[in-house]
Design a protein around this motif. Structure first.
Motif, PDB file in Angstrom:
ATOM      1  N   SER A 422     -11.692 -14.528 -26.556  1.00  0.00           N
ATOM      2  CA  SER A 422     -11.354 -14.747 -25.147  1.00  0.00           C
ATOM      3  C   SER A 422     -12.534 -15.276 -24.350  1.00  0.00           C
ATOM      4  O   SER A 422     -12.352 -15.868 -23.282  1.00  0.00           O
ATOM      5  N   ILE A 423     -13.751 -15.078 -24.853  1.00  0.00           N
ATOM      6  CA  ILE A 423     -14.939 -15.620 -24.203  1.00  0.00           C
ATOM      7  C   ILE A 423     -15.382 -16.911 -24.894  1.00  0.00           C
ATOM      8  O   ILE A 423     -15.725 -17.892 -24.237  1.00  0.00           O
ATOM      9  N   VAL A 424     -15.339 -16.919 -26.217  1.00  0.00           N
ATOM     10  CA  VAL A 424     -15.820 -18.073 -26.979  1.00  0.00           C
ATOM     11  C   VAL A 424     -14.965 -19.313 -26.735  1.00  0.00           C
ATOM     12  O   VAL A 424     -15.488 -20.426 -26.582  1.00  0.00           O
ATOM     13  N   ASN A 425     -13.650 -19.133 -26.691  1.00  0.00           N
ATOM     14  CA  ASN A 425     -12.742 -20.284 -26.573  1.00  0.00           C
ATOM     15  C   ASN A 425     -13.000 -21.116 -25.315  1.00  0.00           C
ATOM     16  O   ASN A 425     -13.224 -22.329 -25.406  1.00  0.00           O
ATOM     17  N   PRO A 426     -12.984 -20.524 -24.110  1.00  0.00           N
ATOM     18  CA  PRO A 426     -13.278 -21.339 -22.923  1.00  0.00           C
ATOM     19  C   PRO A 426     -14.704 -21.877 -22.891  1.00  0.00           C
ATOM     20  O   PRO A 426     -14.949 -22.963 -22.356  1.00  0.00           O
ATOM     21  N   MET A 427     -15.655 -21.116 -23.471  1.00  0.00           N
ATOM     22  CA  MET A 427     -17.024 -21.617 -23.538  1.00  0.00           C
ATOM     23  C   MET A 427     -17.088 -22.910 -24.355  1.00  0.00           C
ATOM     24  O   MET A 427     -17.735 -23.888 -23.958  1.00  0.00           O
ATOM     25  N   GLN A 428     -16.397 -22.910 -25.494  1.00  0.00           N
ATOM     26  CA  GLN A 428     -16.415 -24.085 -26.356  1.00  0.00           C
ATOM     27  C   GLN A 428     -15.775 -25.281 -25.653  1.00  0.00           C
ATOM     28  O   GLN A 428     -16.295 -26.402 -25.704  1.00  0.00           O
ATOM     29  N   PHE A 429     -14.644 -25.070 -24.982  1.00  0.00           N
ATOM     30  CA  PHE A 429     -13.977 -26.159 -24.284  1.00  0.00           C
ATOM     31  C   PHE A 429     -14.831 -26.704 -23.135  1.00  0.00           C
ATOM     32  O   PHE A 429     -14.828 -27.900 -22.871  1.00  0.00           O
ATOM     33  N   CYS A 430     -15.547 -25.808 -22.464  1.00  0.00           N
ATOM     34  CA  CYS A 430     -16.395 -26.264 -21.355  1.00  0.00           C
ATOM     35  C   CYS A 430     -17.501 -27.190 -21.852  1.00  0.00           C
ATOM     36  O   CYS A 430     -17.916 -28.104 -21.131  1.00  0.00           O
ATOM     37  N   GLY A 431     -17.978 -26.948 -23.067  1.00  0.00           N
ATOM     38  CA  GLY A 431     -18.992 -27.833 -23.629  1.00  0.00           C
ATOM     39  C   GLY A 431     -18.503 -29.266 -23.724  1.00  0.00           C
ATOM     40  O   GLY A 431     -19.270 -30.212 -23.533  1.00  0.00           O
ATOM     41  N   GLY A 432     -17.205 -29.447 -24.017  1.00  0.00           N
ATOM     42  CA  GLY A 432     -16.646 -30.794 -24.091  1.00  0.00           C
ATOM     43  C   GLY A 432     -16.270 -31.357 -22.740  1.00  0.00           C
ATOM     44  O   GLY A 432     -16.522 -32.524 -22.434  1.00  0.00           O
ATOM     45  N   LEU A 433     -15.656 -30.529 -21.884  1.00  0.00           N
ATOM     46  CA  LEU A 433     -15.201 -30.988 -20.569  1.00  0.00           C
ATOM     47  C   LEU A 433     -16.361 -31.442 -19.696  1.00  0.00           C
ATOM     48  O   LEU A 433     -16.311 -32.506 -19.067  1.00  0.00           O
ATOM     49  N   PHE A 434     -17.427 -30.656 -19.656  1.00  0.00           N
ATOM     50  CA  PHE A 434     -18.558 -31.001 -18.798  1.00  0.00           C
ATOM     51  C   PHE A 434     -19.401 -32.127 -19.387  1.00  0.00           C
ATOM     52  O   PHE A 434     -20.089 -32.822 -18.656  1.00  0.00           O
ATOM     53  N   ARG A 435     -19.352 -32.314 -20.707  1.00  0.00           N
ATOM     54  CA  ARG A 435     -20.051 -33.444 -21.319  1.00  0.00           C
ATOM     55  C   ARG A 435     -19.485 -34.764 -20.801  1.00  0.00           C
ATOM     56  O   ARG A 435     -20.212 -35.748 -20.637  1.00  0.00           O
ATOM     57  N   SER A 436     -18.184 -34.784 -20.526  1.00  0.00           N
ATOM     58  CA  SER A 436     -17.530 -36.010 -20.065  1.00  0.00           C
ATOM     59  C   SER A 436     -17.843 -36.349 -18.610  1.00  0.00           C
ATOM     60  O   SER A 436     -17.450 -37.417 -18.136  1.00  0.00           O
ATOM     61  N   VAL A 437     -18.521 -35.446 -17.904  1.00  0.00           N
ATOM     62  CA  VAL A 437     -18.926 -35.753 -16.522  1.00  0.00           C
ATOM     63  C   VAL A 437     -20.450 -35.751 -16.374  1.00  0.00           C
ATOM     64  O   VAL A 437     -20.966 -35.793 -15.258  1.00  0.00           O
ATOM     65  N   PRO A 439     -23.758 -37.737 -16.600  1.00  0.00           N
ATOM     66  CA  PRO A 439     -24.203 -39.139 -16.700  1.00  0.00           C
ATOM     67  C   PRO A 439     -25.277 -39.361 -17.754  1.00  0.00           C
ATOM     68  O   PRO A 439     -25.613 -40.509 -18.038  1.00  0.00           O
ATOM     69  N   ILE A 440     -25.810 -38.279 -18.341  1.00  0.00           N
ATOM     70  CA  ILE A 440     -26.820 -38.455 -19.385  1.00  0.00           C
ATOM     71  C   ILE A 440     -26.280 -38.080 -20.763  1.00  0.00           C
ATOM     72  O   ILE A 440     -27.036 -38.010 -21.731  1.00  0.00           O
ATOM     73  N   SER A 441     -24.969 -37.835 -20.870  1.00  0.00           N
ATOM     74  CA  SER A 441     -24.390 -37.534 -22.183  1.00  0.00           C
ATOM     75  C   SER A 441     -24.238 -38.815 -22.983  1.00  0.00           C
ATOM     76  O   SER A 441     -23.993 -39.888 -22.431  1.00  0.00           O
ATOM     77  N   GLY A 442     -24.350 -38.693 -24.297  1.00  0.00           N
ATOM     78  CA  GLY A 442     -24.282 -39.861 -25.161  1.00  0.00           C
ATOM     79  C   GLY A 442     -22.973 -40.606 -25.053  1.00  0.00           C
ATOM     80  O   GLY A 442     -22.939 -41.836 -25.023  1.00  0.00           O
ATOM     81  N   VAL A 443     -21.851 -39.868 -24.959  1.00  0.00           N
ATOM     82  CA  VAL A 443     -20.548 -40.528 -24.930  1.00  0.00           C
ATOM     83  C   VAL A 443     -20.345 -41.299 -23.633  1.00  0.00           C
ATOM     84  O   VAL A 443     -19.790 -42.406 -23.629  1.00  0.00           O
ATOM     85  N   VAL A 444     -20.797 -40.751 -22.507  1.00  0.00           N
ATOM     86  CA  VAL A 444     -20.658 -41.454 -21.216  1.00  0.00           C
ATOM     87  C   VAL A 444     -21.528 -42.705 -21.201  1.00  0.00           C
ATOM     88  O   VAL A 444     -21.098 -43.787 -20.773  1.00  0.00           O
ATOM     89  N   ILE A 445     -22.761 -42.577 -21.653  1.00  0.00           N
ATOM     90  CA  ILE A 445     -23.662 -43.730 -21.700  1.00  0.00           C
ATOM     91  C   ILE A 445     -23.108 -44.803 -22.633  1.00  0.00           C
ATOM     92  O   ILE A 445     -23.174 -46.002 -22.343  1.00  0.00           O
ATOM     93  N   THR A 446     -22.518 -44.376 -23.746  1.00  0.00           N
ATOM     94  CA  THR A 446     -21.968 -45.310 -24.728  1.00  0.00           C
ATOM     95  C   THR A 446     -20.843 -46.149 -24.137  1.00  0.00           C
ATOM     96  O   THR A 446     -20.862 -47.386 -24.219  1.00  0.00           O
ATOM     97  N   VAL A 447     -19.855 -45.496 -23.543  1.00  0.00           N
ATOM     98  CA  VAL A 447     -18.714 -46.252 -23.011  1.00  0.00           C
ATOM     99  C   VAL A 447     -19.104 -47.064 -21.784  1.00  0.00           C
ATOM    100  O   VAL A 447     -18.558 -48.149 -21.557  1.00  0.00           O
ATOM    101  N   ALA A 448     -20.055 -46.552 -21.006  1.00  0.00           N
ATOM    102  CA  ALA A 448     -20.509 -47.312 -19.843  1.00  0.00           C
ATOM    103  C   ALA A 448     -21.182 -48.609 -20.276  1.00  0.00           C
ATOM    104  O   ALA A 448     -20.923 -49.684 -19.713  1.00  0.00           O
TER     105      ALA A 448
END
Length: 481
Positions: A422-437, A439-448
């Motif tokens: 119940s704690i690990v699951n939302p923590m893991q999802f937040c790692g992906g959700l906040f990565r997409s916002v 501006p210094i994440s690899g995926v954002v820089i890549t698509v930009a």
């Protein structure tokens, strides 16, 4: 006072014996304040449109330099990586980050960029567009194409668990279709940047760690704990993307990818069946994955190189002008160089900045602060998820932030009489959700870089969909507690 390990107890006694504990607190506070000032300054320079690579490199170097000045006895690099001098290791840190990128995600991005340039040069991209443009034009719903791209990418992330690698695959395959349908390249970049926002599936690295942390097999964790949260979140993000991207496209101002049209104009006319070359890498990666041929695992870079070689052979058979064929093949390396200049160098700068924040102790402060707050189980789930999100935003790495906090969850859940999932699951999802916002994440820089826009332009388009996704994800997670 809570239980202290022996090593910690010795340090505690040492601090209080000579009064250096107060000095340590002061040093930590000074470093944190310096990190805050440098971060604000870097943000201001980015808003003023200074070169992002130099801003991030400069900010990262400044943070590392401040840390070395205040704490010169603590090494920056360990073992063979260290030069023996902490001052030379400041530059060595850049070298270490560059090496890790050029043999990891950076190589994937360069290979994908080179492959895209080659496919465009021989006309394969145009062939794919010709096939799709008819149905897309009749559909007259470019933003449904965006929704389809998001859902497709999220499904593919389960078998291609590399955010940047998947992003470049979708840029190669879907971006021409998205722009041909009438949506902007900026809208396509934003949607593609969020396809890895929910790290689900037994093949995903963070899922394997999460499942191990809660004592379940990855498959059971995926079905029992992740799917009930992921499905409503994916639906909410997809719907939000539809309206957000359509509204921002109507306002205009983000898209600056005219170079794509110029490149296509220079491409040769190719047979329609050449479109298969663009799809082959993704087909190979799915076939040689845990879903099909489990005994053989093909990397993303290998898939691009294999299809590139096969295409050259086909071109040599079809085209008797060997010089032209080999000249076209060289577009692969030219494209790789362009991707290094536009994207990989920016990721290196972003990683150095993130390392500077870590060296300044910002991440450690967040960890200690989160551990020291007394809340019920649902409150701890929200708190740790937000903290993981903040660390992800600051560092651009969802994997790193989740890894730093995951081990704390079982002890907290046990103390509060709840499930670690119940704690690990939302923590893991937040790692992906906040990565997409971030501006210094690899995926954002890549698509930009692929779309020819700034990372901040991508973040402006991903912020609301990811906020909605975060809210739906947290509500779904709390319902399951």
């Amino acid at each position: 006072m809570s239980v202290i390990h022996r090593a910690d107890a010795k340090m505690y006694i040492y601090f209080h014996r000579d009064g250096s504990h107060d000095e340590e607190v002061i040093m930590t506070t000074v470093l944190a304040l310096c990190a805050l000032v440098v971060t604000v300054l870097a943000g201001w320079l980015l808003v003023k449109r200074y070169k992002p690579v130099l801003v991030l490199l400069g900010a990262g170097l400044l943070l590392v330099l401040i840390r070395v000045i205040l704490r010169p006895s603590i090494p920056l690099l360990e073992g063979d990586e260290s030069s023996g001098s902490v001052w030379f290791d400041i530059i060595g840190l850049i070298e270490s980050i560059a090496k890790s990128q050029l043999t990891g995600v950076g190589l994937i991005i360069m290979a994908a960029g080179g492959f895209s340039a080659y496919m465009n040069r021989i006309g394969a991209t145009e062939a794919l567009v010709r096939i799709v443009i008819g149905p897309v034009t009749r559909l007259k719903q470019p933003y449904l194409i965006l929704v389809f791209t998001y859902v497709l990418g999220q499904l593919l992330f389960m078998v291609i668990p590399s955010a940047a690698g998947l992003a470049m695959l979708l840029v190669v395959i879907m971006m021409p279709i998205i722009t041909a349908s009438g949506a902007s390249a900026a809208a396509g970049a934003a949607v593609i940047a969020t396809t890895s926002a929910l790290p689900i599936g037994p093949a995903t690295g963070t899922e394997i760690l999460a499942a191990h942390t809660v004592g379940l097999s990855p498959a059971v964790y995926f079905v029992r704990d992740q799917l009930p949260v992921a499905i409503p979140t994916v639906v909410a993000v997809a719907i939000t993307h539809f309206f957000v991207q359509r509204r921002l496209d109507r306002r205009g101002g983000d898209d600056s990818a005219e170079h794509r049209d110029e490149d296509r104009a220079a491409a040769r006319q190719a047979p329609t069946w050449y479109a298969i070359f663009l799809l082959l890498p993704i087909i190979l990666l799915i076939v040689f994955s845990p879903l099909a041929v489990k005994s053989v695992q093909l990397s993303t870079v290998s898939a691009f190189l294999l299809v590139w070689l096969v295409t050259i052979l086909v071109e040599l058979i079809r085209n008797h002008d060997r010089s032209e064929v080999l000249g076209d093949a060289n577009a692969m390396f030219v494209g790789m160089g362009n991707m290094f200049a536009k994207v990989v160098s920016l990721i290196i700068g972003a990683q150095l900045f993130a390392e500077g924040l870590k060296q300044a102790g910002v991440i450690k402060l967040l960890v200690n602060g989160a551990e020291g707050v007394g809340l019920p189980l649902w409150g701890m789930a929200v708190l740790f998820s937000v903290v993981v999100g903040v660390v992800t935003f600051l560092t651009g790495s969802g994997v790193g932030s989740f890894t730093a906090f995951a081990s704390l969850a079982p002890g907290i859940a046990k103390g509060l009489g709840g499930s670690a999932a119940s704690i690990v699951n939302p923590m893991q999802f937040c790692g992906g959700l906040f990565r997409s916002v971030s501006p210094i994440s690899g995926v954002v820089i890549t698509v930009a870089g692929a779309a020819g826009i700034s990372p901040m332009a991508v973040v402006r388009r991903t912020a609301l969909p990811m906020l909605v996704g975060f809210i739906v994800m947290m509500i779904s997670s709390l319902v399951l507690i």
